[in-house]
Design an enzyme around this catalytic site. Structure first.
Site, PDB file in Angstrom:
ATOM      1  N   TYR A  56       0.836  -1.199   0.000  1.00 43.22           N
ATOM      2  CA  TYR A  56       0.000   0.000   0.000  1.00 43.22           C
ATOM      3  C   TYR A  56       0.874   1.254   0.000  1.00 43.22           C
ATOM      4  O   TYR A  56       0.642   2.202  -0.760  1.00 43.22           O
ATOM      5  CB  TYR A  56      -0.916  -0.016   1.216  1.00 43.22           C
ATOM      6  CG  TYR A  56      -1.878   1.152   1.286  1.00 43.22           C
ATOM      7  CD1 TYR A  56      -3.041   1.151   0.523  1.00 43.22           C
ATOM      8  CD2 TYR A  56      -1.624   2.239   2.111  1.00 43.22           C
ATOM      9  CE1 TYR A  56      -3.927   2.218   0.586  1.00 43.22           C
ATOM     10  CE2 TYR A  56      -2.496   3.309   2.174  1.00 43.22           C
ATOM     11  CZ  TYR A  56      -3.647   3.290   1.413  1.00 43.22           C
ATOM     12  OH  TYR A  56      -4.513   4.358   1.472  1.00 43.22           O
TER      13      TYR A  56
ATOM     14  N   ALA B  62     -15.441   2.767   6.842  1.00 47.88           N
ATOM     15  CA  ALA B  62     -15.457   1.435   7.444  1.00 47.88           C
ATOM     16  C   ALA B  62     -14.335   0.546   6.918  1.00 47.88           C
ATOM     17  O   ALA B  62     -13.680  -0.160   7.681  1.00 47.88           O
ATOM     18  CB  ALA B  62     -16.817   0.778   7.190  1.00 47.88           C
ATOM     19  N   SER B  63     -14.095   0.551   5.593  1.00 48.40           N
ATOM     20  CA  SER B  63     -13.098  -0.355   5.029  1.00 48.40           C
ATOM     21  C   SER B  63     -11.701  -0.041   5.530  1.00 48.40           C
ATOM     22  O   SER B  63     -10.908  -0.943   5.812  1.00 48.40           O
ATOM     23  CB  SER B  63     -13.139  -0.279   3.492  1.00 48.40           C
ATOM     24  OG  SER B  63     -12.828   1.021   3.047  1.00 48.40           O
TER      25      SER B  63
ATOM     26  N   ASP C  27     -11.663   8.049   7.311  1.00 48.78           N
ATOM     27  CA  ASP C  27     -12.834   7.919   8.184  1.00 48.78           C
ATOM     28  C   ASP C  27     -13.911   7.124   7.449  1.00 48.78           C
ATOM     29  O   ASP C  27     -14.954   7.645   7.064  1.00 48.78           O
ATOM     30  CB  ASP C  27     -13.347   9.311   8.564  1.00 48.78           C
ATOM     31  CG  ASP C  27     -14.461   9.250   9.587  1.00 48.78           C
ATOM     32  OD1 ASP C  27     -14.626   8.191  10.217  1.00 48.78           O
ATOM     33  OD2 ASP C  27     -15.163  10.266   9.756  1.00 48.78           O
TER      34      ASP C  27
ATOM     35  N   ALA D 154       3.929   1.475  -1.063  1.00 51.86           N
ATOM     36  CA  ALA D 154       4.604   1.562  -2.359  1.00 51.86           C
ATOM     37  C   ALA D 154       3.716   2.240  -3.395  1.00 51.86           C
ATOM     38  O   ALA D 154       4.183   3.083  -4.176  1.00 51.86           O
ATOM     39  CB  ALA D 154       4.987   0.158  -2.837  1.00 51.86           C
TER      40      ALA D 154
ATOM     41  N   GLY E 142      -4.725  11.570   6.826  1.00 52.60           N
ATOM     42  CA  GLY E 142      -4.475  10.504   7.777  1.00 52.60           C
ATOM     43  C   GLY E 142      -5.352   9.306   7.496  1.00 52.60           C
ATOM     44  O   GLY E 142      -5.883   9.137   6.391  1.00 52.60           O
TER      45      GLY E 142
END
Length: 289
Positions: free
Chosen positions: A178, A216-217, A214, A180, A211
Site C-alpha cells: 500500500y 469502514a473499510s 474515516d 509503495a 491521515g
C-alpha cells in the site's frame, strides 16, 4: 530549542495553509468527476461540492451506496448528479468512467481521485496477487483516469486533485504494498506537474496527504493494529476542496502531517520504539501468522 523550532515551523505552515483565498463561488457550475464517492471522505466531498453548486459525476464500487449519496446531493442543491458504479480493479473500467463523465457533463473542470483499495495489515498483504490488485486500484487506475481526462482538463484549464496518504510520504511497518503505491502516486503526479509546467499546460495538480480514512473499510483493515485515529471526514473533505479550488500544490490534513514529512528527512531511520508507539505489533504478528 527543538520545541521552539517545531512550534515555529508549525506556525509558519499554519499561516500558509489558511491564507488560501478560497472563493466558494468559484465552484458553482464546476464540472466534477469524483471517485470513491460512496463513503468516508469521498462521500463528504460529494456533499460539499453539491452545496457549492457543482455538476457531479460520482463513482464507487457499490451501487446501492452511490444511490444514497446521489439522493443526498440532489437534496443539497447540486444542479446535476450522475453516477456510475465501477470496480477500479478492472483495467477496462477507468476508460468507461471518464467517457461517461464527458458524455454527461460535456467536459471536466475537476478530476478528484479519491478511491482506494486496502487489505488487512500484516505480511499476508505482501502476496504477489494482493500486491498486483493494490497497485491496479491505488496506482494504475489513477494513471489511467488522469491520462484519459487530461485533454478535457487542458481545454478547461482545470484541476487534478489527488487524495493520497501519509504512507506515501513516510513509510511505516506492515503496509509495504500500500505504501509503495502511495509513494508511486507522489512520484507520478510530481513528475507530471513538471511536464505540464514545461509545456505551458495550465492544469493544476493538488496532492492531498490525509491521515487514516474515516470509513469502514479503512478502519477494518487496521483494526487492532494502529493506535492512530481517523481524520474527521467533513473537515478533511473541506481541506481537499479548498486546496483544489485554490490550485494549491499540496494539502496536509491534519496540518501536522507536513511536519512529519519534513522530519522524515531529518530522521530517516526511526528507532523501533517510535514504531511501537503507533502500532500494536503483537496484533500484526498474530494477523500474519
Amino acid at each position: 530549542m527543538k520545541v521552539l523550532l517545531l512550534t515555529g515551523l508549525g506556525a509558519l505552515f499554519f499561516s500558509y495553509y489558511w491564507d488560501d483565498n478560497f472563493d466558494p463561488a468559484s465552484l458553482q457550475g464546476a464540472r466534477v468527476l469524483l471517485t470513491g464517492a460512496s463513503a468516508g471522505v469521498g462521500e463528504e466531498l460529494a456533499y460539499h461540492y453539491a452545496r457549492l453548486g457543482s455538476h457531479l459525476v460520482l463513482t464507487a464500487h457499490t451501487e446501492a451506496f452511490l444511490q444514497k449519496v446521489v439522493g443526498n446531493c440532489r437534496k443539497l442543491g447540486a444542479p446535476e448528479v450522475f453516477y456510475i458504479a465501477a470496480d477500479m480493479a478492472s483495467p477496462e473500467v477507468p476508460g468507461r468512467v471518464v467517457q461517461f463523465a464527458l458524455d454527461k457533463l460535456g467536459g471536466l473542470d475537476y478530476l478528484v481521485l479519491n478511491h482506494l483499495g486496502a487489505t488487512p495489515a500484516g505480511t499476508r498483504s505482501r502476496s504477489i496477487q494482493g500486491t498486483r490488485w493494490l497497485l491496479q486500484v491505488n496506482l494504475l487506475s489513477y494513471v489511467q483516469l488522469t491520462s484519459l481526462a487530461l485533454p478535457s482538463l487542458t481545454d478547461s484549464r482545470g484541476s487534478l486533485v489527488v487524495v493520497s496518504s501519509l504512507l506515501g510520504r513516510v513509510p511505516t511497518s506492515f503496509s509495504s504494498p500500500y505504501s509503495a503505491a502511495k509513494f508511486a502516486l507522489d512520484g507520478f503526479f510530481g513528475s507530471l506537474r513538471r511536464e505540464l509546467d514545461v509545456q505551458d499546460v495550465n492544469v493544476a495538480i493538488t496532492m492531498c496527504v490525509l491521515g487514516l480514512r474515516d470509513r469502514a473499510s479503512a478502519a477494518e483493515a487496521v483494526r487492532g493494529v494502529t493506535r492512530a485515529k481517523a481524520a474527521p471526514g467533513p473537515k478533511a473533505a473541506l481541506a481537499v476542496i479548498r486546496g483544489g479550488a485554490t490550485r494549491a500544490p499540496g494539502v496536509f490534513y491534519p496540518w501536522r502531517f507536513h511536519l512529519l514529512g519534513l522530519l522524515r528527512g531529518w530522521l530517516p531511520h526511526p528507532r523501533a520504539w517510535f514504531i511501537r508507539q503507533e502500532l500494536n505489533v503483537t496484533a500484526v504478528a498474530a494477523a500474519a501468522a
